[in-house]
Design a protein around this motif. Structure first.
Motif, PDB file in Angstrom:
ATOM      1  N   ASN A   1      -3.167 -16.152 -14.788  1.00  0.00           N
ATOM      2  CA  ASN A   1      -3.411 -17.117 -15.855  1.00  0.00           C
ATOM      3  C   ASN A   1      -4.805 -17.713 -15.660  1.00  0.00           C
ATOM      4  N   SER A   2      -5.375 -18.228 -16.693  1.00  0.00           N
ATOM      5  CA  SER A   2      -6.721 -18.793 -16.562  1.00  0.00           C
ATOM      6  C   SER A   2      -6.747 -19.953 -15.578  1.00  0.00           C
ATOM      7  N   GLY A   3      -5.631 -20.682 -15.464  1.00  0.00           N
ATOM      8  CA  GLY A   3      -5.571 -21.821 -14.561  1.00  0.00           C
ATOM      9  C   GLY A   3      -4.907 -21.535 -13.227  1.00  0.00           C
ATOM     10  N   THR A   4      -4.580 -20.291 -12.962  1.00  0.00           N
ATOM     11  CA  THR A   4      -4.006 -19.932 -11.665  1.00  0.00           C
ATOM     12  C   THR A   4      -4.967 -20.312 -10.537  1.00  0.00           C
ATOM     13  N   ILE A   5      -4.444 -20.859  -9.449  1.00  0.00           N
ATOM     14  CA  ILE A   5      -5.248 -21.151  -8.273  1.00  0.00           C
ATOM     15  C   ILE A   5      -5.125 -19.968  -7.313  1.00  0.00           C
ATOM     16  N   THR A   6      -6.235 -19.324  -7.042  1.00  0.00           N
ATOM     17  CA  THR A   6      -6.206 -18.140  -6.186  1.00  0.00           C
ATOM     18  C   THR A   6      -7.416 -18.147  -5.252  1.00  0.00           C
ATOM     19  N   GLY A   7      -7.631 -17.024  -4.577  1.00  0.00           N
ATOM     20  CA  GLY A   7      -8.727 -16.984  -3.612  1.00  0.00           C
ATOM     21  C   GLY A   7      -8.301 -17.584  -2.287  1.00  0.00           C
TER      22      GLY A   7
ATOM     23  N   ILE B   1     -11.201 -21.977  -3.161  1.00  0.00           N
ATOM     24  CA  ILE B   1     -10.257 -21.491  -4.164  1.00  0.00           C
ATOM     25  C   ILE B   1     -10.991 -21.262  -5.489  1.00  0.00           C
ATOM     26  N   TYR B   2     -10.399 -20.393  -6.305  1.00  0.00           N
ATOM     27  CA  TYR B   2     -10.953 -20.076  -7.611  1.00  0.00           C
ATOM     28  C   TYR B   2      -9.857 -20.182  -8.664  1.00  0.00           C
ATOM     29  N   THR B   3     -10.251 -20.505  -9.880  1.00  0.00           N
ATOM     30  CA  THR B   3      -9.294 -20.413 -10.974  1.00  0.00           C
ATOM     31  C   THR B   3      -9.134 -18.940 -11.332  1.00  0.00           C
ATOM     32  N   GLY B   4      -8.076 -18.619 -12.049  1.00  0.00           N
ATOM     33  CA  GLY B   4      -7.881 -17.235 -12.471  1.00  0.00           C
ATOM     34  C   GLY B   4      -9.057 -16.729 -13.284  1.00  0.00           C
ATOM     35  N   GLU B   5      -9.583 -17.583 -14.124  1.00  0.00           N
ATOM     36  CA  GLU B   5     -10.719 -17.203 -14.967  1.00  0.00           C
ATOM     37  C   GLU B   5     -11.940 -16.875 -14.120  1.00  0.00           C
ATOM     38  N   GLU B   6     -12.216 -17.710 -13.117  1.00  0.00           N
ATOM     39  CA  GLU B   6     -13.333 -17.445 -12.213  1.00  0.00           C
ATOM     40  C   GLU B   6     -13.103 -16.164 -11.418  1.00  0.00           C
TER      41      GLU B   6
ATOM     42  N   LEU C   1       0.838  -1.204   0.000  1.00  0.00           N
ATOM     43  CA  LEU C   1       0.000   0.000   0.000  1.00  0.00           C
ATOM     44  C   LEU C   1       0.873   1.255   0.000  1.00  0.00           C
ATOM     45  N   LYS C   2       1.931   1.227   0.792  1.00  0.00           N
ATOM     46  CA  LYS C   2       2.856   2.355   0.849  1.00  0.00           C
ATOM     47  C   LYS C   2       3.556   2.553  -0.488  1.00  0.00           C
ATOM     48  N   THR C   3       3.929   1.440  -1.115  1.00  0.00           N
ATOM     49  CA  THR C   3       4.660   1.512  -2.378  1.00  0.00           C
ATOM     50  C   THR C   3       3.792   2.033  -3.512  1.00  0.00           C
ATOM     51  N   ARG C   4       2.551   1.584  -3.586  1.00  0.00           N
ATOM     52  CA  ARG C   4       1.710   1.994  -4.703  1.00  0.00           C
ATOM     53  C   ARG C   4       1.290   3.458  -4.621  1.00  0.00           C
ATOM     54  N   ASP C   5       1.484   4.079  -3.460  1.00  0.00           N
ATOM     55  CA  ASP C   5       1.273   5.526  -3.355  1.00  0.00           C
ATOM     56  C   ASP C   5       2.408   6.300  -4.022  1.00  0.00           C
ATOM     57  N   ILE C   6       3.537   5.616  -4.255  1.00  0.00           N
ATOM     58  CA  ILE C   6       4.713   6.259  -4.846  1.00  0.00           C
ATOM     59  C   ILE C   6       4.901   5.851  -6.301  1.00  0.00           C
ATOM     60  N   LYS C   7       4.745   4.553  -6.573  1.00  0.00           N
ATOM     61  CA  LYS C   7       4.905   4.025  -7.934  1.00  0.00           C
ATOM     62  C   LYS C   7       3.822   2.976  -8.184  1.00  0.00           C
ATOM     63  N   PRO C   8       3.359   2.841  -9.438  1.00  0.00           N
ATOM     64  CA  PRO C   8       2.344   1.825  -9.725  1.00  0.00           C
ATOM     65  C   PRO C   8       2.887   0.417  -9.504  1.00  0.00           C
ATOM     66  N   VAL C   9       2.030  -0.456  -8.970  1.00  0.00           N
ATOM     67  CA  VAL C   9       2.406  -1.846  -8.701  1.00  0.00           C
ATOM     68  C   VAL C   9       1.337  -2.764  -9.287  1.00  0.00           C
ATOM     69  N   VAL C  10       1.772  -3.742 -10.065  1.00  0.00           N
ATOM     70  CA  VAL C  10       0.866  -4.720 -10.670  1.00  0.00           C
ATOM     71  C   VAL C  10       1.294  -6.111 -10.225  1.00  0.00           C
ATOM     72  N   THR C  11       0.319  -6.945  -9.902  1.00  0.00           N
ATOM     73  CA  THR C  11       0.616  -8.327  -9.508  1.00  0.00           C
ATOM     74  C   THR C  11       0.525  -9.260 -10.712  1.00  0.00           C
ATOM     75  N   SER C  12       1.500 -10.148 -10.815  1.00  0.00           N
ATOM     76  CA  SER C  12       1.446 -11.251 -11.775  1.00  0.00           C
ATOM     77  C   SER C  12       1.341 -12.538 -10.978  1.00  0.00           C
ATOM     78  N   MET C  13       0.225 -13.249 -11.122  1.00  0.00           N
ATOM     79  CA  MET C  13       0.040 -14.515 -10.413  1.00  0.00           C
ATOM     80  C   MET C  13       0.576 -15.667 -11.249  1.00  0.00           C
TER      81      MET C  13
ATOM     82  N   VAL D   1      -9.698 -10.566  -9.559  1.00  0.00           N
ATOM     83  CA  VAL D   1      -8.564 -10.383 -10.471  1.00  0.00           C
ATOM     84  C   VAL D   1      -9.022  -9.475 -11.602  1.00  0.00           C
ATOM     85  N   ASP D   2      -8.100  -8.693 -12.170  1.00  0.00           N
ATOM     86  CA  ASP D   2      -8.474  -7.721 -13.192  1.00  0.00           C
ATOM     87  C   ASP D   2      -8.360  -8.236 -14.622  1.00  0.00           C
ATOM     88  N   ARG D   3      -7.273  -8.956 -14.924  1.00  0.00           N
ATOM     89  CA  ARG D   3      -7.025  -9.361 -16.304  1.00  0.00           C
ATOM     90  C   ARG D   3      -6.439 -10.761 -16.377  1.00  0.00           C
TER      91      ARG D   3
END
Length: 297
Positions: free
Chosen positions: A131-137, A219-224, A98-110, A231-233
């Motif tokens: 990725n569409s098959g990433t396990i997240t959540g 858990i959810y897949t990246g697509e879900e 949170l502190k970092t994104r106030d200074i520079k943009p930060v994007v997550t790659s799962m 997830v954004d993209r």
């Protein structure tokens, strides 16, 4: 023997083999010793990695601080390959992001998995690519331990405990848990879960009730996850780098810049690799109850 019949050819082959072996060893040593400090870098995107179980936050926090202060880095990609981990460590990384994104943009790659504490960290960035098959959540908290009471009874061991308060040894593996203790520990789990839900909702700009419905530990897949707003993209590390570069005002095909690591020699590198391999196959002892943001096992 070949060496007696063709002594000159044998000598040439032996000499060539020694030279090639030395070249391989020297090359490996140089590769291991080389750090980003030895290279001149232009403007680019910093890459901070969270890999494996999150047990300590210091390296990630140090890497984020390094890139915040590095003028050549215009944006940061957080690369996550983690099933989660300790509550405190996950929350510390969340705050640092949170502190970092106030200074520079930060994007997550799962990567393959970015669940529980791994998702907690990702939620604190400006955008998430999976990725569409990433396990997240797996938004939730779990506490577990093994109770040894019956084994102790069979072998005739009786634990003796002196404590300053009624709940000081709540969750002890050497005795049965009382209903009062169960309620107490469940309340702690619920409190930590509420913190998780609240932080995800706040960082992602989502309604609290919406996140709470998704945060039952599944858990959810990246697509879900994209369809649910977690997830954004869809995309891989390269896509995340390009998005971060765009947010940072860089041209296409940005340079990926990794944080420096202490130099080491070849012997240390081989010893460390062996230690990691041994630790990965050794059984890990369970040392009592603990609270973790980790994908259920």
């Amino acid at each position: 023997m070949f060496s007696r019949r063709h002594p000159i050819l044998f000598f040439i082959l032996m000499f060539t083999g020694i030279v090639m072996s030395s070249f391989v060893v020297i090359s490996l040593a140089v590769m291991v010793s080389l750090s980003p400090e030895d290279l001149e870098v232009g403007e680019g995107v910093g890459v901070v990695e969270i890999t494996g179980v999150i047990s300590d936050s210091q390296q990630v926090i140090d890497d984020l601080k390094y890139f915040r202060e590095m003028d050549e880095v215009k944006a940061i990609v957080l690369r996550v390959n983690s099933p989660g981990g300790g509550v405190g460590a996950s929350q510390e990384i969340y705050r640092a992001l949170l502190k970092t994104r106030d200074i520079k943009p930060v994007v997550t790659s799962m990567g393959g998995v970015a669940a529980s504490g791994g998702y907690y960290a990702a939620a604190a960035t400006d955008g998430i690519v999976a990725n569409s098959g990433t396990i997240t959540g797996s938004i939730g908290v779990i506490m577990g331990y093994t109770n040894f009471r019956q084994i102790l009874d069979k072998i005739g061991l009786e634990p003796v405990v002196f404590k300053s308060g009624e709940m000081k040894d709540a969750g002890s593996p050497t005795r049965e848990m009382s209903e009062k203790e169960q309620a107490y520990l469940q309340q702690l789990v619920s409190s930590l879960h509420d913190q998780f839900v609240r932080d995800v909702a706040e960082a992602r700009g989502m309604e609290l009730d919406v996140v709470r419905k998704l945060a039952d530990g599944r858990i959810y897949t990246g697509e879900e996850a994209v369809s649910l707003g977690l997830v954004d993209r869809m995309g891989n590390l390269e896509d995340a780098l390009e998005w971060a570069a765009e947010l940072g005002g860089l041209e296409d095909d940005p340079e990926a810049i990794y944080p420096p690591r202490p130099k080491t020699n070849m012997i240390d590198y081989l010893m460390d690799s062996a230690a990691v391999r041994i630790s990965s196959i050794m059984p890990q002892p369970e040392v009592g109850a603990s609270f973790i943001y980790k994908m259920g096992q």
